[in-house]
Design an enzyme around this catalytic site. Structure first.
Site, mmCIF file in Angstrom:
data_model
loop_
_atom_site.group_PDB
_atom_site.id
_atom_site.type_symbol
_atom_site.label_atom_id
_atom_site.label_comp_id
_atom_site.label_asym_id
_atom_site.label_seq_id
_atom_site.Cartn_x
_atom_site.Cartn_y
_atom_site.Cartn_z
ATOM 1 N N LYS A 178 1.024 -1.330 0.003
ATOM 2 C CA LYS A 178 -0.077 -0.037 0.105
ATOM 3 C C LYS A 178 1.162 1.282 0.099
ATOM 4 O O LYS A 178 2.127 1.232 0.592
ATOM 5 C CB LYS A 178 -0.831 0.088 1.252
ATOM 6 C CG LYS A 178 -2.082 0.847 1.082
ATOM 7 C CD LYS A 178 -3.171 0.164 0.627
ATOM 8 C CE LYS A 178 -4.577 1.100 0.831
ATOM 9 N NZ LYS A 178 -5.608 0.392 0.401
ATOM 10 N N VAL A 213 -17.052 4.572 -2.429
ATOM 11 C CA VAL A 213 -17.814 3.524 -2.163
ATOM 12 C C VAL A 213 -19.074 3.475 -1.642
ATOM 13 O O VAL A 213 -20.137 3.208 -1.907
ATOM 14 C CB VAL A 213 -17.168 2.466 -1.258
ATOM 15 C CG1 VAL A 213 -17.811 0.979 -1.150
ATOM 16 C CG2 VAL A 213 -15.682 2.213 -1.941
ATOM 17 N N GLY A 246 -19.729 7.747 5.670
ATOM 18 C CA GLY A 246 -18.638 8.366 4.555
ATOM 19 C C GLY A 246 -19.259 7.821 3.222
ATOM 20 O O GLY A 246 -19.535 6.783 2.803
ATOM 21 N N VAL A 247 -19.705 8.839 2.362
ATOM 22 C CA VAL A 247 -20.460 8.876 1.162
ATOM 23 C C VAL A 247 -19.552 9.045 -0.028
ATOM 24 O O VAL A 247 -20.071 9.864 -0.789
ATOM 25 C CB VAL A 247 -21.665 9.291 1.293
ATOM 26 C CG1 VAL A 247 -22.896 8.823 1.992
ATOM 27 C CG2 VAL A 247 -21.499 11.003 1.569
ATOM 28 N N GLY A 248 -18.276 8.555 0.051
ATOM 29 C CA GLY A 248 -17.515 8.906 -1.147
ATOM 30 C C GLY A 248 -17.396 7.910 -2.110
ATOM 31 O O GLY A 248 -18.791 7.303 -2.567
#
Ligand code: PHE
Length: 356
Positions: A82, A188, A184-186
């Protein structure tokens, strides 16, 4: 907890870390290589403003270990890695492009020791820029230079995971009428909200950027939204963390008012003991690296030349089957799902039972 770069490196059980300071933008670049046992270390590139460079390094290391588990769990031949681009502030688009190009050349110089793709804070378009400098980017169409967005694929896998937990807890996989809190509405969280809404679930949304949650809520016909600091108290059937990791700790686990946790964030448990704590509180936890592997499956298969959407979809749908199996075994053995998943991964990485 503050860690120094020295203490983090001293306690690292992975292959090594490539570090570079990008003077032009003041960015620390960390490429954490955790394992190459199953194949080329591969994982996304996270871009974020961290409180300190060592916080960025720590994240890269934890996320790289998660990738080793994820690839082993889905049975694709890649290893764990990563990268973190620890930026000092939000960059202008010109600075960003320069950084991504220099980062791409750094990856190219590693000659196949690491390959990447999008993650929190980077997009498919960013990866198209990186891919102009290096061949080691997953999910790029070499003819057009277009890079795919893994977010919707990850969302699809999480949706399959949610259905599997429904079956396990309520006896039916239907989400109709069930309340799901998406944190978290990014990349995904947004497509996941749409899938759930379509299937008749009731959605609660929260995001650090509360405007973003409100906008999506409006678009979906008015879901409840919560401010981030009160979000853990939202009563729901499913809590779906879809942003940063580490949201499950002793404090938040006490506050949660849900029956199930299943979401896309990497490293949801702050520490392994928190899997136990959830289990003891009677909250079913779907191990993150099992349910959030949809994007990795899509990118990995595309690198292997698979273009057929039906093949990719069926591999992603299999996430529900794998999770159901883990939940069943955990129940039979009286373990937490996290403990059961850890054992599955350990066996894949170490089929003869020798210690690694
Ligand atoms: N960053 C995403 C994940 O953690 C997608 C990704 C997977 C990117 C594999 C690169 C390689 O699953």
């Amino acid at each position: 907890m503050a860690h120094s770069i020295k203490s983090l490196i001293e306690s690292w059980d992975g292959i090594g870390v490539v570090m570079r300071f990008d003077q032009e933008t003041g960015t620390w670049i960390f490429i954490a290589l955790h394992s190459d046992q199953l194949g080329m270390p591969s994982g996304g590139t996270r871009m974020k403003v961290y409180p300190s460079p060592s916080a960025g390094l720590r994240d890269a290391m934890r996320l790289a270990r998660g990738m080793t588990q994820k690839w082993a769990a889905v049975g694709l031949n890649y290893g764990g890695g990563k990268a973190v681009l620890s930026v000092p502030r939000v960059l202008t688009s010109k600075q960003r492009e320069g950084l991504l190009r220099r980062y791409g050349r750094l990856i190219e110089s590693l000659k196949g020791s690491f390959a990447t793709g999008p993650d929190l804070g980077t997009s498919a378009q960013d990866m198209s820029i990186v891919a102009q400098e290096t061949a080691f980017v997953h999910g790029v169409d070499r003819d057009t230079g277009v890079s795919i967005d893994p977010g919707p694929y990850t969302a699809k896998g999480v949706f399959e995971g949610i259905k599997a937990t429904m079956r396990h807890v309520f006896g039916s996989e239907s989400v109709a009428g069930r309340v799901v809190h998406i944190q978290g509405v990014g990349g995904v969280g947004d497509p996941l909200a749409r899938l759930l809404k379509q299937a008749g679930a009731q959605i609660i949304l929260s995001d650090l950027d509360s405007k973003r949650a409100e906008r999506l809520s409006e678009e979906l016909g008015g879901s409840d939204t919560f401010e981030p600091h009160t979000a853990y108290e939202a009563a729901c059937d499913v809590y779906a963390p879809c942003a940063v990791g580490g949201t499950l700790n002793s404090e938040t686990i006490r506050e949660l008012k849900c029956r199930i946790v299943v979401g896309s964030a990497n490293n949801q448990l702050e520490g392994p003991e928190h899997g136990r704590e959830l289990h003891e509180r009677g909250i079913l936890y779907a191990p993150d690296y099992i349910v959030n592997a949809g994007g990795a499956i899509a990118l990995g298969l595309m690198t292997q030349g698979v273009r057929d959407a039906a093949t990719i979809d069926s591999r992603i749908a299999h996430i529900g089957v794998s999770l159901a199996e883990i939940l069943k075994v955990a129940k039979e053995k009286g373990e937490s799902p996290d403990e059961a998943a850890t054992r599955v991964v350990r066996t894949r990485l170490n089929p003869n039972g020798h210690s690694a």
